[in-house]
Enzyme design. Structure first.
Site, short mmCIF file in Angstrom:
data_model
loop_
_atom_site.label_atom_id
_atom_site.label_comp_id
_atom_site.label_asym_id
_atom_site.label_seq_id
_atom_site.Cartn_x
_atom_site.Cartn_y
_atom_site.Cartn_z
N CYS A 153 114.19 22.98 -45.61
CA CYS A 153 114.18 23.63 -44.29
C CYS A 153 113.24 22.92 -43.32
CB CYS A 153 113.73 25.08 -44.41
SG CYS A 153 114.70 26.07 -45.55
N ASP A 154 112.05 22.53 -43.77
CA ASP A 154 111.01 22.07 -42.87
C ASP A 154 110.59 20.61 -43.04
OD1 ASP A 154 110.91 24.63 -41.75
OD2 ASP A 154 109.50 25.31 -43.27
N CYS A 164 109.58 25.66 -47.89
CA CYS A 164 110.90 25.07 -48.15
C CYS A 164 110.95 23.65 -47.59
CB CYS A 164 111.98 25.93 -47.51
SG CYS A 164 113.64 25.24 -47.71
#
Length: 188
Positions: free
Chosen positions: A44-45, A41
Site C-alpha cells: 500500500c505505502d 502495508c
C-alpha cells in the site's frame, strides 16, 4: 431476531454472519506515536519512497520478510529489525532470498526502543544495543489481531474467519465463510 450496528441502527435478520477481519498489531516504543511515517502495508505505502530512501521493517515473520523483499525493489536500503534470530517464517526460501538480497540488512536479535522524527526525511531508530538507524519510514509487520464484536447468544448467528479460525489467512477465511453458507442453506 434483530441486530444493532455500530451507529445504533436496528436491522431485522433471518441469519447474521459475523466476519470481523483483522487489524495490524501496533508496534510500541518511546516516540512512536509522534512519527507520521509508520506504515503497516508495504504494498500500500511502499510506493511513497524511492531508491534514495532507507526504510526500517520491524518483525520476524512471513509478513516482515515478504515486505522486506518487496521494498528492496523500491528503496535503496531495507533494515529488517527482528527481536529474535529464530524467525517465524513458513517458507525457508524466502529467508534465503532475504539473506542474499544486497540492500537488505538484518538486525537480529534487536529491538527498537525509541524513535525520534529529526527531519521530514530522517527518523532516528535507537536499538537496544545502542545502535541508531536513520530511516525515511518505518514498516511495522508484527502481526495482526482479530477485530472483536460483542454478540448476544441467539439463534441464526454464525461466525466465520478470524472470529473462529486459528489461522489468519484469506484462504482460511474464505473456507470458513463457505462452511457458514452451507450451514445456512442446510438449515432450510
Amino acid at each position: 431476531n434483530i441486530a444493532v450496528d455500530t451507529n445504533g441502527s436496528i436491522h431485522p435478520f433471518d441469519y447474521l454472519v459475523l466476519a470481523c477481519g483483522v487489524k495490524p498489531r501496533k508496534f510500541v516504543c518511546d516516540g512512536i506515536e509522534s512519527i507520521g511515517r509508520v506504515h503497516t502495508c508495504a504494498v500500500c505505502d511502499g510506493g511513497l519512497y524511492g531508491k534514495a530512501d532507507e526504510v526500517v521493517v520491524i518483525g520476524g515473520g512471513d509478513t516482515a520478510f515478504g515486505d522486506a523483499l518487496y521494498l528492496s525493489n523500491i528503496v535503496g536500503t531495507v533494515h529488517l529489525v527482528s527481536r529474535r534470530e529464530q524467525y517465524r517464517i513458513t517458507n525457508t526460501s524466502v529467508l534465503d532470498k532475504v539473506k542474499s538480497t544486497g540492500n537488505i540488512v538484518i538486525h537480529a536479535p534487536r529491538t527498537i526502543v525509541e524513535v525520534a522524527d529529526v527531519t521530514d526525511k530522517c527518523i532516528i531508530c535507537s536499538m537496544d544495543n545502542g545502535e541508531r538507524l536513520c530511516a525515511n519510514a518505518i514498516f511495522s509487520c508484527i502481526g495482526y489481531e482479530p477485530n472483536t464484536i460483542d454478540v448476544a447468544d441467539c439463534d441464526n448467528v454464525f461466525k466465520c474467519g478470524v472470529c473462529v479460525e486459528k489461522y489468519h489467512q484469506v484462504s482460511v477465511a474464505v473456507g470458513s465463510g463457505a462452511k457458514v453458507a452451507l450451514d445456512i442453506i442446510g438449515s432450510h
